[in-house]
Design a protein around this motif. Structure first.
Motif, PDB file in Angstrom:
ATOM      1  N   GLN A  64      47.216 -50.157   6.455  1.00  0.00           N
ATOM      2  CA  GLN A  64      48.231 -50.665   7.587  1.00  0.00           C
ATOM      3  C   GLN A  64      48.756 -49.779   8.049  1.00  0.00           C
ATOM      4  N   ASP A  65      48.959 -49.637   9.577  1.00  0.00           N
ATOM      5  CA  ASP A  65      50.803 -49.242  10.198  1.00  0.00           C
ATOM      6  C   ASP A  65      50.678 -49.916  10.881  1.00  0.00           C
ATOM      7  N   GLU A  66      52.024 -49.631  11.817  1.00  0.00           N
ATOM      8  CA  GLU A  66      52.503 -50.060  12.976  1.00  0.00           C
ATOM      9  C   GLU A  66      51.708 -50.824  13.735  1.00  0.00           C
ATOM     10  N   SER A  67      50.528 -49.687  14.376  1.00  0.00           N
ATOM     11  CA  SER A  67      49.370 -50.095  15.692  1.00  0.00           C
ATOM     12  C   SER A  67      48.466 -51.281  14.832  1.00  0.00           C
ATOM     13  N   ASN A  89      49.310 -41.374   2.445  1.00  0.00           N
ATOM     14  CA  ASN A  89      47.918 -40.186   3.825  1.00  0.00           C
ATOM     15  C   ASN A  89      47.111 -40.330   3.597  1.00  0.00           C
ATOM     16  N   VAL A  90      45.508 -40.278   4.651  1.00  0.00           N
ATOM     17  CA  VAL A  90      44.497 -39.699   4.288  1.00  0.00           C
ATOM     18  C   VAL A  90      44.431 -38.894   5.350  1.00  0.00           C
ATOM     19  N   SER A  91      43.426 -37.868   5.287  1.00  0.00           N
ATOM     20  CA  SER A  91      42.957 -36.724   5.822  1.00  0.00           C
ATOM     21  C   SER A  91      41.974 -37.011   6.179  1.00  0.00           C
ATOM     22  N   GLY A  92      41.213 -37.004   7.324  1.00  0.00           N
ATOM     23  CA  GLY A  92      39.668 -37.085   6.797  1.00  0.00           C
ATOM     24  C   GLY A  92      38.876 -37.253   8.512  1.00  0.00           C
ATOM     25  N   TYR A  93      37.512 -37.414   9.070  1.00  0.00           N
ATOM     26  CA  TYR A  93      36.770 -37.127  10.314  1.00  0.00           C
ATOM     27  C   TYR A  93      35.983 -38.872   9.910  1.00  0.00           C
ATOM     28  N   ARG A 132      50.595 -48.217   5.035  1.00  0.00           N
ATOM     29  CA  ARG A 132      50.148 -48.685   3.599  1.00  0.00           C
ATOM     30  C   ARG A 132      48.885 -49.930   3.542  1.00  0.00           C
ATOM     31  N   VAL A 133      48.683 -49.858   1.857  1.00  0.00           N
ATOM     32  CA  VAL A 133      47.712 -50.393   1.347  1.00  0.00           C
ATOM     33  C   VAL A 133      47.566 -52.028   1.424  1.00  0.00           C
ATOM     34  N   ARG A 134      46.546 -52.145   1.728  1.00  0.00           N
ATOM     35  CA  ARG A 134      46.605 -53.634   1.669  1.00  0.00           C
ATOM     36  C   ARG A 134      45.951 -54.297   1.412  1.00  0.00           C
ATOM     37  N   PHE A 135      44.361 -53.634   1.302  1.00  0.00           N
ATOM     38  CA  PHE A 135      43.146 -54.179   0.361  1.00  0.00           C
ATOM     39  C   PHE A 135      42.235 -52.712  -0.607  1.00  0.00           C
ATOM     40  N   ILE A 136      41.671 -52.487  -1.300  1.00  0.00           N
ATOM     41  CA  ILE A 136      41.307 -51.795  -2.402  1.00  0.00           C
ATOM     42  C   ILE A 136      39.588 -52.429  -3.261  1.00  0.00           C
ATOM     43  N   ARG A 137      38.908 -51.479  -2.948  1.00  0.00           N
ATOM     44  CA  ARG A 137      37.084 -52.061  -3.336  1.00  0.00           C
ATOM     45  C   ARG A 137      37.291 -51.204  -3.838  1.00  0.00           C
ATOM     46  N   ASN A 150      46.751 -45.396  13.831  1.00  0.00           N
ATOM     47  CA  ASN A 150      45.200 -46.312  13.351  1.00  0.00           C
ATOM     48  C   ASN A 150      44.839 -46.657  14.355  1.00  0.00           C
ATOM     49  N   LYS A 151      45.514 -47.402  15.492  1.00  0.00           N
ATOM     50  CA  LYS A 151      45.120 -48.283  16.864  1.00  0.00           C
ATOM     51  C   LYS A 151      44.552 -46.625  18.256  1.00  0.00           C
ATOM     52  N   ASN A 152      44.833 -45.678  18.193  1.00  0.00           N
ATOM     53  CA  ASN A 152      44.796 -44.550  18.838  1.00  0.00           C
ATOM     54  C   ASN A 152      43.308 -44.345  18.162  1.00  0.00           C
TER      55      ASN A 152
END
Length: 514
Positions: free
Chosen positions: A83-86, A116-120, A67-72, A35-37
């Motif tokens: 959320q991942d470690e970064s 897992n999410v793949s996209g742009y 990990r999912v931390r929020f859903i709207r 996520n950070k990168n």
């Protein structure tokens, strides 16, 4: 706390996944970027017109996990925070884009699931850099809900008992333990750069030695002998100095079967280092260099905030033990110099003491009561009574004191060092005195270690040694209130999870009544 109704609902969703031929605990991981990168790589998109979508042939497909931390939910679309470690990254999932059944995703997905999410990459109307999902899958189904307000729990020990939850919901906690790792790495690098060799010594000892402490006792089945968990590595490290190593250190775990408070845990980390042909004065210089190196390497200021105190690392001082009692503790010189007057003074202050305590131990008790908590800026206390320094070298000019120091910062002992006693006959007599103290009922007095005395008889060069409490060091540099905040799994009374909650079913109405 949540009821078992919520857990039952999550278990049903997990079972539904299995019925649909999906593994709720799959190993089909497809991450290409953290996520950070991701946020760093596509930061430039935020300078483009908002909601500017790249052309289909220009889209770079990335795959993130976390990990999912929020859903709207928004009808035919939803936003989720992953959320991942970064870092935490927002994902946009639209019914028109994902290859999976969107209605099924809405039905199954919950906060706490690992996905897992793949996209742009794209930027939302609100200017948030996000990932536009083309593919979505649940990697791990969470069946116990995350607490909504973890720090609002009435049970303050739950954060330590369920550290895994603490780390999920509290980013500051995770940063503290990342800092812990950095501090240990810096300490190791400092000593390696100074030419010290890292070594490892036993954690199961035939005789507990190297400190005045009560040991944990175990049994070695193969040898059919009693063993003690290490209370300190000191005597083994000094055996290595006898063997010819001249600069060694060990980052070690020690175990002491004693009380617990905000600065004591029965299992703790230390670094001990030994330096041949050096004195305790050399260690004082080295210790100041270590702290300067740590502050610089960790980009910390010279003045640190610690537990509502300001620690100024430009104001080091050195005081003798008796001067500290007079100047810091406020005791009269005549009281400090006379055992009977000192005993009477302590009793007048309603401090419980035993008449059988030696003069040195009375001085130590007075120091603990009137001096230690007042030593805020880094202070080396030197010239300790020899009676409470059974492994330290006697001072040449005054044999009643030891060539020793303790370093205090923020009102707590951080380090203990001394010129080592290398006279085997003197060491033998001091061990005998310790054994006599133990026979009188002092459970923390040291044992006789005949093999160590025998090692000294071969000749140990003039040596200086020091121990620094790693956990207290990390408390200081991270401004932690208690040692439990810097140990991932501190010692606590055991409890058991209630697995019945996963089997018994509540109705929604029952839950509302609760």
């Amino acid at each position: 706390m949540f009821s078992n109704f919520y857990i039952q609902q999550r278990i049903k969703k997990m079972e539904l996944m299995r019925q649909e031929g999906l593994n709720p605990y799959t190993n089909a991981i497809k991450r290409t970027i953290s996520n950070k990168n991701f946020l760093h790589k596509y930061e430039h998109l935020k300078s483009l017109p908002q909601e500017s979508e790249p052309a289909q042939n220009e889209r770079v497909i990335e795959s993130i996990t976390g990990r999912v931390r929020f859903i709207r939910l928004m009808g035919k679309a939803c936003f989720i925070k992953i959320q991942d470690e970064s870092a935490t990254l927002q994902a946009y999932i639209s019914k028109n884009d994902v290859s999976e059944d969107f209605a099924y995703i809405k039905k199954i997905l919950e906060v706490g699931d690992i996905v897992n999410v793949s996209g742009y990459a794209f930027v939302t109307k609100t200017g948030e850099l996000s990932i536009h999902a083309l593919h979505f899958s649940i990697l791990t189904k969470s069946i116990v809900p995350l607490p909504e307000k973890f720090h609002g729990l009435s049970d303050v020990e739950l954060r330590y008992r369920q550290r895994y939850v603490d780390l999920i919901v509290n980013e500051k906690v995770k940063e503290t333990f990342k800092l812990r790792s950095q501090i240990i790495a810096c300490v190791r690098r400092f000593f390696e750069q100074k030419g010290f060799l890292e070594v490892e010594t036993p954690m199961l000892h035939p005789i507990p030695g190297g400190a005045n402490a009560r040991p944990f006792i175990t049994h070695h089945n193969a040898l059919n002998v009693q063993r003690y968990l290490r209370i300190a590595p000191e005597l083994y490290l000094k055996r290595l100095i006898v063997g010819g190593f001249e600069a060694i250190f060990e980052l070690n775990r020690n175990f002491r079967n004693e009380g617990m408070d905000h600065s004591h845990n029965p299992e703790f980390s230390m670094i001990e280092f030994y330096w041949a042909y050096k004195t305790y004065e050399d260690l004082i210089t080295l210790t100041k260099e270590l702290f300067a190196y740590l502050l610089e390497s960790l980009h910390l200021p010279q003045i640190l905030n610690f537990n509502d105190m300001q620690i100024d690392f430009s104001k080091w001082q050195i005081l003798s033990f008796t001067d500290a009692l007079v100047q810091i503790g406020g005791l009269d010189k005549d009281i400090v110099k006379d055992k009977d007057k000192l005993l009477a003074f302590l009793e007048s202050k309603h401090i419980k003491v035993e008449n059988a305590l030696s003069y040195g131990k009375l001085l130590a008790q007075a120091f603990d009561e009137f001096v230690e908590s007042k030593l805020i800026n880094p202070t080396f206390i030197t010239q300790y009574p020899i009676e409470i320094s059974p492994l330290a070298r006697r001072n040449d000019e005054n044999p009643d004191i030891a060539d020793r120091f303790e370093l205090f910062i923020g009102g707590k002992e951080i380090a203990n060092g001394f010129s080592e006693l290398n006279d085997p006959l003197d060491q033998l007599e001091r061990f005998k005195a310790q054994v006599a103290e133990k026979e009188k009922g002092d459970l923390e007095a040291q044992y006789m270690d005949e093999d160590y005395v025998w090692a000294l008889a071969y000749g140990m060069p003039p040596t200086a040694g020091e121990g620094i409490g790693i956990d207290r060091l990390i408390m200081l540099l991270s401004d932690a209130k208690t040692i439990k905040d810097v140990i991932l799994f501190p010692a606590l009374k055991p409890t058991k999870p209630n697995f019945d909650i996963m089997a018994a079913q509540d109705s929604p109405q029952t839950h509302k009544e609760k």
